[in-house]
Design a protein around this motif. Structure first.
Motif, PDB file in Angstrom:
ATOM      1  N   VAL A 138      15.824  15.541 -58.121  1.00 43.26           N
ATOM      2  CA  VAL A 138      15.208  16.800 -58.564  1.00 43.26           C
ATOM      3  C   VAL A 138      15.954  17.413 -59.752  1.00 43.26           C
ATOM      4  O   VAL A 138      15.408  17.469 -60.862  1.00 43.26           O
ATOM      5  N   PRO A 139      17.217  17.858 -59.600  1.00 46.17           N
ATOM      6  CA  PRO A 139      17.894  18.369 -60.801  1.00 46.17           C
ATOM      7  C   PRO A 139      18.122  17.285 -61.858  1.00 46.17           C
ATOM      8  O   PRO A 139      18.053  17.549 -63.060  1.00 46.17           O
ATOM      9  N   GLY A 140      18.379  16.052 -61.397  1.00 42.28           N
ATOM     10  CA  GLY A 140      18.721  14.995 -62.340  1.00 42.28           C
ATOM     11  C   GLY A 140      17.553  14.471 -63.152  1.00 42.28           C
ATOM     12  O   GLY A 140      17.718  14.119 -64.324  1.00 42.28           O
ATOM     13  N   LEU A 141      16.357  14.404 -62.558  1.00 40.40           N
ATOM     14  CA  LEU A 141      15.215  13.785 -63.225  1.00 40.40           C
ATOM     15  C   LEU A 141      14.008  14.705 -63.342  1.00 40.40           C
ATOM     16  O   LEU A 141      13.406  14.821 -64.414  1.00 40.40           O
ATOM     17  N   LEU A 142      13.624  15.360 -62.251  1.00 41.29           N
ATOM     18  CA  LEU A 142      12.359  16.086 -62.244  1.00 41.29           C
ATOM     19  C   LEU A 142      12.443  17.454 -62.914  1.00 41.29           C
ATOM     20  O   LEU A 142      11.466  17.895 -63.538  1.00 41.29           O
ATOM     21  N   GLU A 143      13.558  18.155 -62.781  1.00 40.05           N
ATOM     22  CA  GLU A 143      13.652  19.461 -63.425  1.00 40.05           C
ATOM     23  C   GLU A 143      13.593  19.349 -64.954  1.00 40.05           C
ATOM     24  O   GLU A 143      12.870  20.127 -65.600  1.00 40.05           O
ATOM     25  N   PRO A 144      14.305  18.398 -65.576  1.00 47.75           N
ATOM     26  CA  PRO A 144      14.128  18.242 -67.027  1.00 47.75           C
ATOM     27  C   PRO A 144      12.700  17.877 -67.415  1.00 47.75           C
ATOM     28  O   PRO A 144      12.182  18.345 -68.442  1.00 47.75           O
ATOM     29  N   LEU A 145      12.044  17.039 -66.598  1.00 47.52           N
ATOM     30  CA  LEU A 145      10.659  16.673 -66.883  1.00 47.52           C
ATOM     31  C   LEU A 145       9.746  17.889 -66.749  1.00 47.52           C
ATOM     32  O   LEU A 145       8.867  18.112 -67.595  1.00 47.52           O
ATOM     33  N   ALA A 146       9.942  18.687 -65.697  1.00 51.14           N
ATOM     34  CA  ALA A 146       9.129  19.891 -65.516  1.00 51.14           C
ATOM     35  C   ALA A 146       9.326  20.861 -66.673  1.00 51.14           C
ATOM     36  O   ALA A 146       8.367  21.470 -67.167  1.00 51.14           O
ATOM     37  N   GLN A 147      10.557  21.010 -67.126  1.00 52.20           N
ATOM     38  CA  GLN A 147      10.831  21.901 -68.254  1.00 52.20           C
ATOM     39  C   GLN A 147      10.119  21.414 -69.514  1.00 52.20           C
ATOM     40  O   GLN A 147       9.539  22.209 -70.257  1.00 52.20           O
ATOM     41  N   ALA A 148      10.144  20.104 -69.741  1.00 52.03           N
ATOM     42  CA  ALA A 148       9.462  19.544 -70.910  1.00 52.03           C
ATOM     43  C   ALA A 148       7.955  19.798 -70.832  1.00 52.03           C
ATOM     44  O   ALA A 148       7.315  20.138 -71.842  1.00 52.03           O
ATOM     45  N   TRP A 163      12.076  -1.298 -74.863  1.00 51.27           N
ATOM     46  CA  TRP A 163      12.476  -0.406 -73.774  1.00 51.27           C
ATOM     47  C   TRP A 163      13.186   0.810 -74.358  1.00 51.27           C
ATOM     48  O   TRP A 163      13.968   0.692 -75.295  1.00 51.27           O
ATOM     49  N   ARG A 164      12.912   1.987 -73.783  1.00 50.58           N
ATOM     50  CA  ARG A 164      13.501   3.230 -74.276  1.00 50.58           C
ATOM     51  C   ARG A 164      14.125   4.003 -73.121  1.00 50.58           C
ATOM     52  O   ARG A 164      13.622   3.952 -71.991  1.00 50.58           O
ATOM     53  N   PRO A 165      15.202   4.751 -73.369  1.00 50.66           N
ATOM     54  CA  PRO A 165      15.811   5.547 -72.292  1.00 50.66           C
ATOM     55  C   PRO A 165      14.816   6.557 -71.721  1.00 50.66           C
ATOM     56  O   PRO A 165      14.010   7.139 -72.460  1.00 50.66           O
ATOM     57  N   LEU A 166      14.898   6.756 -70.424  1.00 50.19           N
ATOM     58  CA  LEU A 166      14.012   7.709 -69.766  1.00 50.19           C
ATOM     59  C   LEU A 166      14.165   9.102 -70.356  1.00 50.19           C
ATOM     60  O   LEU A 166      13.207   9.885 -70.414  1.00 50.19           O
ATOM     61  N   ALA A 167      15.375   9.414 -70.817  1.00 53.60           N
ATOM     62  CA  ALA A 167      15.620  10.724 -71.429  1.00 53.60           C
ATOM     63  C   ALA A 167      14.791  10.925 -72.693  1.00 53.60           C
ATOM     64  O   ALA A 167      14.586  12.067 -73.131  1.00 53.60           O
ATOM     65  N   ASP A 168      14.291   9.840 -73.289  1.00 53.26           N
ATOM     66  CA  ASP A 168      13.500   9.925 -74.525  1.00 53.26           C
ATOM     67  C   ASP A 168      11.997   9.809 -74.275  1.00 53.26           C
ATOM     68  O   ASP A 168      11.233   9.521 -75.202  1.00 53.26           O
ATOM     69  N   LEU A 169      11.556  10.015 -73.047  1.00 48.96           N
ATOM     70  CA  LEU A 169      10.130   9.909 -72.746  1.00 48.96           C
ATOM     71  C   LEU A 169       9.345  10.948 -73.555  1.00 48.96           C
ATOM     72  O   LEU A 169       9.633  12.151 -73.475  1.00 48.96           O
ATOM     73  N   PRO A 170       8.353  10.528 -74.353  1.00 49.68           N
ATOM     74  CA  PRO A 170       7.591  11.478 -75.187  1.00 49.68           C
ATOM     75  C   PRO A 170       6.537  12.197 -74.350  1.00 49.68           C
ATOM     76  O   PRO A 170       5.376  11.772 -74.276  1.00 49.68           O
ATOM     77  N   VAL A 171       6.918  13.304 -73.756  1.00 53.28           N
ATOM     78  CA  VAL A 171       6.065  13.973 -72.775  1.00 53.28           C
ATOM     79  C   VAL A 171       4.753  14.452 -73.396  1.00 53.28           C
ATOM     80  O   VAL A 171       3.675  14.277 -72.810  1.00 53.28           O
ATOM     81  N   ARG A 172       4.808  15.053 -74.564  1.00 53.41           N
ATOM     82  CA  ARG A 172       3.572  15.542 -75.195  1.00 53.41           C
ATOM     83  C   ARG A 172       2.591  14.398 -75.432  1.00 53.41           C
ATOM     84  O   ARG A 172       1.389  14.520 -75.147  1.00 53.41           O
ATOM     85  N   HIS A 173       3.091  13.288 -75.939  1.00 49.62           N
ATOM     86  CA  HIS A 173       2.228  12.126 -76.189  1.00 49.62           C
ATOM     87  C   HIS A 173       1.648  11.599 -74.882  1.00 49.62           C
ATOM     88  O   HIS A 173       0.463  11.238 -74.819  1.00 49.62           O
ATOM     89  N   ARG A 174       2.456  11.569 -73.826  1.00 50.98           N
ATOM     90  CA  ARG A 174       1.972  11.073 -72.526  1.00 50.98           C
ATOM     91  C   ARG A 174       0.899  12.003 -71.961  1.00 50.98           C
ATOM     92  O   ARG A 174      -0.071  11.544 -71.351  1.00 50.98           O
ATOM     93  N   ILE A 175       1.054  13.316 -72.155  1.00 48.11           N
ATOM     94  CA  ILE A 175       0.035  14.256 -71.681  1.00 48.11           C
ATOM     95  C   ILE A 175      -1.268  14.037 -72.439  1.00 48.11           C
ATOM     96  O   ILE A 175      -2.355  14.004 -71.837  1.00 48.11           O
ATOM     97  N   ASP A 176      -1.177  13.876 -73.754  1.00 50.52           N
ATOM     98  CA  ASP A 176      -2.385  13.635 -74.554  1.00 50.52           C
ATOM     99  C   ASP A 176      -3.088  12.350 -74.111  1.00 50.52           C
ATOM    100  O   ASP A 176      -4.322  12.308 -73.999  1.00 50.52           O
TER     101      ASP A 176
END
Length: 253
Positions: free
Chosen positions: A134-144, A37-50
């Motif tokens: 939104v500010p707590g979870l989705l805005e950081p994800l959108a920025q990534a 298990w890994r913290p949500l803050a460490d979600l590898p967005v680029r890898h997930r998009i690929d």
């Protein structure tokens, strides 16, 4: 005057366990965090998009990023909205405390060792819930996502709104006695911040909500894809025919 009453973690855990039975997007485990298990803050967005691009069979990174964001938004909205509607409680969702587990398909598994929350008295839950998600979870994800691929903010927030509407629709089907509260909260949230103007929840029949968005998630660009039921590109006749068919089958869209 509005104020917030802290609620014992055991009560929050029980509320989360209750709404987890509604469906996969509403599930959230509470308890010890095991290996992997890994913290949500460490979600590898680029890898997930690929990965999403491979699963969807598309070479368009923008399309994969859009649909990944929408799926993750649905995953993050659903447990919090479910607890708010079913139990009138606001769950604290800190991306450093909520963990995820790699899985090849299906809703992203989520788990927290301990969840806190509160009961909001004297005002609607909509604004504090919006701030939490939104500010707590989705805005950081959108920025990534936007650091990886050029994609319009309005498209991403339309996806977030569609994901919220999906959570509301699932609640109305899974807990029909909560339909009125779910729809009311959904409409309040859709009137706030970056969600404002993204679309609207309509009821062609009482307690049967459907979302009409003002942007497109790009699913039509996926090989073999088409237009989603809430798509801005869908003509009104086809949209209403789809609503009628869905209601006859007892579902939601």
């Amino acid at each position: 005057m509005p104020y917030r009453l802290p609620v014992p973690p055991a009560v929050i855990a029980g509320a989360v366990a209750d709404v987890s039975t509604i469906g996969g997007f509403f599930e959230m485990g509470v308890g010890p965090i095991g290996p992997g298990w890994r913290p949500l803050a460490d979600l590898p967005v680029r890898h997930r998009i690929d990965d999403a691009a491979v699963r969807l069979g598309t070479g368009e990174t923008r399309v994969a990023a859009s649909l990944l964001f929408q799926g993750l938004a649905a995953r993050l909205w659903s447990p919090v909205v479910g607890v708010a509607v079913a139990h009138g409680l606001l769950v604290d969702v800190d991306p450093s405390q909520v963990h995820w587990y790699p899985t090849p398909s299906g809703p992203l598994p989520l788990r927290a060792q301990r969840l806190t929350g509160r009961r909001v008295v004297g005002t609607s839950l909509a604004e504090p819930l919006y701030r939490a998600v939104v500010p707590g979870l989705l805005e950081p994800l959108a920025q990534a996502v936007q650091e990886i691929v050029k994609i319009a903010p309005g498209l991403l927030w339309g996806n977030a709104a569609s994901a919220l509407a999906g959570a509301v629709q699932t609640l109305t089907r899974g807990r029909p006695e909560l339909a009125g509260r779910a729809i009311a909260l959904g409409r309040e949230l859709l009137a706030l911040g970056v969600l404002r103007g993204s679309g609207e929840l309509v009821e062609p029949a009482p307690d049967r909500p459907f979302f009409v968005r003002r942007s497109c998630c790009l699913y039509y660009r996926v090989p073999g894809g088409g237009m989603c039921g809430d798509c801005v590109l869908l003509d009104q006749i086809t949209r209403r025919e789809q609503w009628a068919l869905t209601m006859r089958r007892g579902g939601g869209s």
